[in-house]
Design a protein around this motif. Structure first.
Motif: not given
Length: 434
Positions: A351-364
């Motif tokens: 549901s997030y902006d694609p760039a925001f989604k990509a960053v969140l999914e890369s974090l621990e």
């Protein structure tokens, strides 16, 4: 601007071709304009590139194709539509940032079980420059955003419709079934006469006869369909009964694989539907992320570089124990989450902006991101939790709404595109694509 530049380059090329130059040893074949779409153009090279991509994809899937003439007609129509929608997007100010584009390409690579480097190598092996591939993805993202934004305003869904669908979903015993649907539209011309309608019906009946005799559905769809899914072989993908247009749902509900239905007349033409495959539906699970962020929006008085620098300073202060993330968010973050210390709560990252989604999914969990850009501005974010939710029951209401939206979207998107084309200046200069 991009289309104007493209046209200027073509004119410049033509001008240079007629100037005397004794060093030129042989004539060079120039690109040419095949169609004019308002202030934009469709070039011969673009048509050939698209045809080559379709052929390459068909070869990898061992899929036969119709004649080059039929392929060229479909490719020209798609590029006319794309040029028109991109022009609308430029007027609307729709942009895809490099960060959004990078995230999309990462997703494409992951869906193909590849790294980005492997995807790049594959694209180059197919004879396509990777920079050109990136820009084609950017254009597709802009086209999808313009289409969604334009069609969304035309769709109205009432609470009563959602309630009625929820009731039906609970009553249906077949809701675990999904159908892979193939669709061919034998389209009417603008303002069709009775002869036009009769001719379309005759052609639709011939198509059905060919399909019943075992002809390749995808090949016929690519050659004959007037729907936007033509170059995908008419494949609409997997859909549950409630996700389909009502017309299709009534045709396929309870039917068997490989059955063909039609021709069914609508305002756009005669429709032919085939059940390509059937499968059972599994429990829907959604990975939800809990996060918080600080957002700073660049402006005339705050540059991109300054916004990024401010957020990096916040990170340095947090790491040194000199500042608290929530307090910084309350004081400096823009948007509705600032009062909650930037807390976004639990959400499906899609549901997030694609760039925001990509960053969140890369974090621990508990990790902070570096400053990054989304379509909203500059952020720093922290992932604070991750969970897998059974969304089958919990999201029934949202799911029912989305099913209704999807059901109406296809019809409204086709009408919107037709109206947009009716209002546009379109001239096809190449007779071979008629």
């Amino acid at each position: 601007m991009k289309n104007v530049l493209k046209l200027a380059l073509i004119v410049a090329g033509l001008a240079s071709a007629v100037l005397p130059n004794v060093s030129i040893a042989k004539e060079v074949q120039l690109d040419k304009v095949v169609a004019i779409v308002n202030t934009g153009v469709v070039l011969e090279s673009e048509i050939q590139n698209l045809i080559n991509q379709v052929k390459s994809q068909a070869l990898s899937e061992n899929q036969s194709l119709p004649s080059d003439k039929a392929l060229r007609t479909q490719a020209t129509e798609k590029l006319i539509n794309d040029t028109l929608i991109l022009e609308l997007g430029e007027r609307m100010g729709v942009q895809i940032t490099d960060q959004q584009l990078d995230a999309a390409i990462v997703t494409i690579a992951q869906n193909g079980a590849m790294s980005v480097d492997q995807l790049r190598d594959k694209i180059l092996t197919d004879g396509i420059a990777f920079d050109s591939y990136r820009e084609s993805i950017r254009n597709e993202m802009i086209i999808n955003e313009v289409r969604r934004a334009s069609v969304r305003r035309r769709i109205s869904i009432t609470p009563q419709e959602v309630d009625n669908l929820l009731k039906l979903m609970k009553e249906q015993t077949s809701q675990d079934i999904e159908y892979r649907i193939g669709h061919i539209l034998i389209a009417f011309p603008d303002e069709p006469t009775q002869d036009d309608i009769n001719d379309a019906k005759s052609r639709a009946e011939k198509v059905i006869q060919l399909l019943n005799d075992g002809s390749d559905f995808k090949k016929i769809a690519i050659a004959s369909s007037g729907a936007s899914s033509a170059l995908e072989g008419g494949d609409l993908g997997w859909r549950g009964i409630n996700e389909m247009p009502t017309l299709f749902a009534e045709l396929v509900d309870g039917k068997r694989k490989e059955e063909v239905f039609g021709p069914v007349r609508t305002g756009l033409g005669f429709n032919i539907v085939k059940i390509l495959d059937i499968r059972g539906k599994e429990t829907v699970e959604v990975t939800e992320l809990k996060s918080r962020h600080i957002l700073i929006k660049p402006s005339i008085i705050l540059s991109e570089e300054k916004a990024e620098k401010i957020l990096q300073g916040f990170l340095d202060d947090i790491a040194a124990g000199e500042a608290d993330f929530a307090e910084l968010a309350k004081e400096h973050s823009e948007g509705p989450t600032s009062a909650r210390g930037g807390d976004l709560g639990w959400a499906d990252p899609s549901s997030y902006d694609p760039a925001f989604k990509a960053v969140l999914e890369s974090l621990e969990i508990d990790e902070y991101s570096k400053p990054f850009r989304s379509s909203f501005g500059w952020h720093i974010a922290q992932l604070t939790g991750k969970r897998i939710q059974d969304a089958t029951d919990e999201n029934d209401s949202n799911r029912a709404y989305q099913l209704l939206f999807n059901r109406k979207f296809g019809v409204e998107a086709a009408r919107w595109l037709k109206e947009s084309r009716d209002e546009a200046y379109i001239e096809i200069l190449d007779a071979s694509s008629d």
